[in-house]
Design an enzyme around this catalytic site. Structure first.
Site, PDB file in Angstrom:
ATOM      1  N   LYS A  58     -21.528 -24.999  -4.730  1.00 20.01           N
ATOM      2  CA  LYS A  58     -20.432 -25.380  -3.839  1.00 20.01           C
ATOM      3  C   LYS A  58     -19.527 -24.182  -3.595  1.00 20.01           C
ATOM      4  CE  LYS A  58     -16.728 -28.831  -3.275  1.00 20.01           C
ATOM      5  NZ  LYS A  58     -16.089 -30.043  -3.824  1.00 20.01           N
ATOM      6  N   SER A  93     -15.771 -34.344  -1.296  1.00 24.16           N
ATOM      7  CA  SER A  93     -15.757 -33.074  -0.600  1.00 24.16           C
ATOM      8  C   SER A  93     -17.014 -32.238  -0.813  1.00 24.16           C
ATOM      9  CB  SER A  93     -14.537 -32.267  -1.047  1.00 24.16           C
ATOM     10  OG  SER A  93     -14.635 -31.939  -2.430  1.00 24.16           O
ATOM     11  N   SER A 130     -15.443 -36.478  -5.603  1.00 21.90           N
ATOM     12  CA  SER A 130     -16.106 -35.553  -4.686  1.00 21.90           C
ATOM     13  C   SER A 130     -17.521 -35.166  -5.068  1.00 21.90           C
ATOM     14  CB  SER A 130     -15.262 -34.281  -4.524  1.00 21.90           C
ATOM     15  OG  SER A 130     -14.083 -34.566  -3.814  1.00 21.90           O
TER      16      SER A 130
END
Length: 487
Positions: free
Chosen positions: A78, A153, A177
């Site tokens: 990420k 997210s 997330s």
């Protein structure tokens, strides 16, 4: 090559160890799938073509190393995690062009274990969002239906695993997330206990809430990654000195669910839950009962205050954490500022997206002298009561189960104009971040109405990832097999 990308991390690692597949072949398979799927999925902000192939070739020349549990395995990180020599933007224009000179601890541990980074995953800007539509660069789509969101997210991390672009991805979880995109994309997502995984090198959103965890195709894959990235780190003051367990070995200790008590909180199974998600999750619970588990009702009465409490605390911490980004050293800088104060103000106004600005403003407001007691202090008190709720619930059960999200993945753009409805997507996940306990999403079915993945959430007491993973592993093995990759 296409057959390789359907393998689990555990399967591909075994093939790498026996030289049935080379690291170069595994990397090429993922890069080919990235080239094929990325124009529509848009899961990645940076692709490490040359670097990954060079590393794989060097590893093949040296030969497989059985001491490295992820040797030759392609992974994605990420974009909130610092990666040495690879751009890291947290999905924001204010960090555009920033390339760290060091690795976050979690990334460094993956590298030490032999993993090969093939890309950086898209995300909501500074992890503020539930759909990945808040990225400053592109909107990631769900691999199972490109008209729908992948969750957020860590939507890029969920989508890249579901699209077959890698065998595991790291995500971050501040209020759901990891678990939300895992549910929407049909993969396994684990949020460890707060402090289990070092946050050093992570671009912070809410420092008392953030946690790094794996997103994979199977529970065993997630356990393998967690084995690698977990453990105490002196560079992170919030890192726990809790001894690590071998979560992979622990999976084999339990063959059924006899002796396990699962708590079902009524607050998570009623109003607002879609019919298809309810049916899929209840069917999974029924299967758990067939496997020997006992279910009991539990009460989490403070749940109704969780959304407000979470957003007050998260936004307050965000307003503090994001004050360091000013456009002076890297990223977007406004043109022709007349003075230093204008440089700061205009650079931040131009570079931060609408959602980030909204959260900074609200966070600053709740921390202000006139409103601190009315909002932030009260939220901190509710947080303590919520923790007491969970502790009491775990007195009567080993783990708690609920849907990971009230719905399956919804269409892109459906909730962008309604922030409050968007925030409610986190209703089943945020409490665990407030209390610091571990949770995970396990894909259990595809919804009968939308034909999209449904995730069942397991929650456990602090530092008892073992019981949670064992239960998920047994259930996964006994549920109808689901497709793992959208080709």
């Amino acid at each position: 090559m296409s057959a390789l990308i359907e393998k689990s991390l555990t399967e591909i690692h075994a093939m790498l160890m026996t030289k049935e597949v080379t690291a170069t072949e595994a990397v090429k398979a993922c890069l080919e799938q990235i080239a094929k799927s990325e124009p529509e999925t848009k899961a990645l902000l940076h692709i490490c073509n040359d670097e990954a192939l060079k590393q794989a070739e060097e590893m093949d020349a040296a030969g497989p190393d059985a001491s490295k549990p992820l040797w030759g395995v392609p992974v994605v990180i990420k974009d909130a995690l610092a990666t040495n020599g690879i751009p890291t933007t947290a999905g924001s224009k204010i960090l555009e062009g920033f390339t760290p000179f060091y690795d976050s601890t979690a990334v460094a541990k993956l590298k030490e274990a032999g993993a090969i980074i093939v890309g950086k995953a898209n995300m909501d800007e500074f992890a503020m969002g539930s759909t990945t539509e808040n990225s400053a660069y592109q909107t990631t789509t769900n691999p199972w239906d490109a008209s729908r969101v992948p969750g957020g997210s860590s939507g890029g991390s969920g989508a890249t695993v579901a699209a077959g672009q890698c065998y595991a991805a790291l995500g971050t979880d501040t209020g759901g997330s990891i678990r939300l995109p895992a549910s929407f994309c049909g993969c396994v997502g684990v949020k460890p206990t707060y402090g289990r995984v070092s946050r050093y090198g992570m671009i912070a959103y809410g420092s008392s809430l953030d946690q790094i965890g794996p997103m994979t195709r199977t529970v065993e894959d997630a356990a393998r990654v967690l084995n690698v990235i977990g453990g105490h780190d002196q560079r992170d003051s919030t890192s726990a000195e809790q001894p690590m367990e071998d979560f992979v070995a622990a999976l084999e200790e339990r063959k059924d669910l006899s002796g396990l008590t699962i708590g079902l909180p009524e607050e998570y199974w009623g109003e607002g839950l879609s019919k298809e998600v309810s049916e899929a999750c209840r069917a999974a619970i029924a299967k758990a009962e067939e496997l020997g588990a006992k279910t009991v009702p539990v009460k989490l009465s403070m749940t109704e205050y969780a959304i407000a409490t979470y957003y007050i605390i998260a936004m307050a911490e965000a307003s503090s954490n994001l004050s360091r980004f000013d456009g002076v050293r890297y990223g977007h800088r406004t043109e022709d500022p007349k003075e230093l104060a204008e440089l700061y103000t205009k650079s931040r106004t131009e570079a931060f997206g609408d959602e980030v600005q909204r959260r900074i403003i609200i966070g600053t407001y709740v921390l202000s002298a006139g409103y601190y007691d009315a909002y932030y202090r009260k939220a901190a008190q509710i947080r303590r009561l919520l923790r007491e709720d969970f502790n009491k619930a775990f007195e009567s059960c080993d783990i708690i189960a609920s849907p990971a999200c009230p719905t399956t993945a919804f269409p892109v753009g459906e909730l962008t104009s309604d922030p409050l409805q968007m925030y409610l997507q986190d209703i089943f996940t945020i409490s665990l971040n407030l209390v610091g306990m571990p949770g995970m999403s396990l894909p259990v079915a595809f919804g009968k109405e939308t034909n999209m993945p449904v995730g069942l959430q397991f929650m456990a007491p602090a530092f008892d990832e073992k019981t949670m993973l064992q239960a998920a592993h047994v259930l996964e093995k006994n549920l109808p097999e689901l497709p793992k990759v959208k080709l």
